[in-house]
Scaffold this active site. Structure first.
Site, PDB file in Angstrom:
ATOM      1  N   THR A 106       0.836  -1.289  -0.130  1.00  0.00           N
ATOM      2  CA  THR A 106       0.148   0.189  -0.144  1.00  0.00           C
ATOM      3  C   THR A 106       0.865   1.251   0.079  1.00  0.00           C
ATOM      4  OG1 THR A 106      -0.292  -0.129   2.432  1.00  0.00           O
ATOM      5  CG2 THR A 106      -2.027  -1.124   1.176  1.00  0.00           C
ATOM      6  N   HIS A 111       9.842  -1.856   2.305  1.00  0.00           N
ATOM      7  CA  HIS A 111       9.804  -2.210   3.709  1.00  0.00           C
ATOM      8  C   HIS A 111       9.432  -3.630   3.900  1.00  0.00           C
ATOM      9  CE1 HIS A 111       5.629  -1.159   2.660  1.00  0.00           C
ATOM     10  NE2 HIS A 111       4.998  -2.030   3.652  1.00  0.00           N
TER      11      HIS A 111
END
Length: 125
Positions: A106, A111
């Site tokens: 998103t 990450h």
């Protein structure tokens, strides 16, 4: 699903600015060095759910990894090992990277999700 306010800020904007803005609002930091920062996820999917990410916007996702930029991946995993040691995760943990919209990503900033704190189901991906 993780950070709707940050996602809305990012659309049409600068991803580094959006991510840095999000990070500056977190008091749940668990790790930081020159290149990497890690903090507790605001919508945890396990008793321990930590996001580990480069501070600089080097990659949007894992599909952009090349020999020239892959060192940042190693730095993320070095940080994950330190965090796991600090948290005493001797019985194990899971690391997940969502890549692209169909992969559930998103925020277009590389990450990793560190999940632990209980026996995780085999199908949690």
């Amino acid at each position: 699903y993780l950070y709707p306010d940050t996602y809305n800020f990012y659309v049409g904007g600068d991803v580094t600015l959006a991510f840095n803005s999000m990070l500056s609002n977190f008091s749940s930091k668990v790790y930081e060095n020159e290149d990497i920062i890690a903090f507790k996820d605001i919508n945890p999917m396990a008793p321990i759910h930590i996001l580990v990410t480069p501070k600089a916007h080097v990659l949007a996702d894992a599909s952009e990894v090349t020999p020239d930029n892959s060192a940042i991946i190693a730095k993320c995993f070095e940080a994950i090992a330190v965090i796991a040691e600090q948290l005493g995760l001797k019985s194990g943990f899971r690391v997940i990277n969502n890549c692209g919209p169909d992969g559930g990503q998103t925020i277009p900033h590389l990450h990793f999700h560190l999940l632990a704190g209980e026996k995780l189901p085999e199908k949690l991906v």
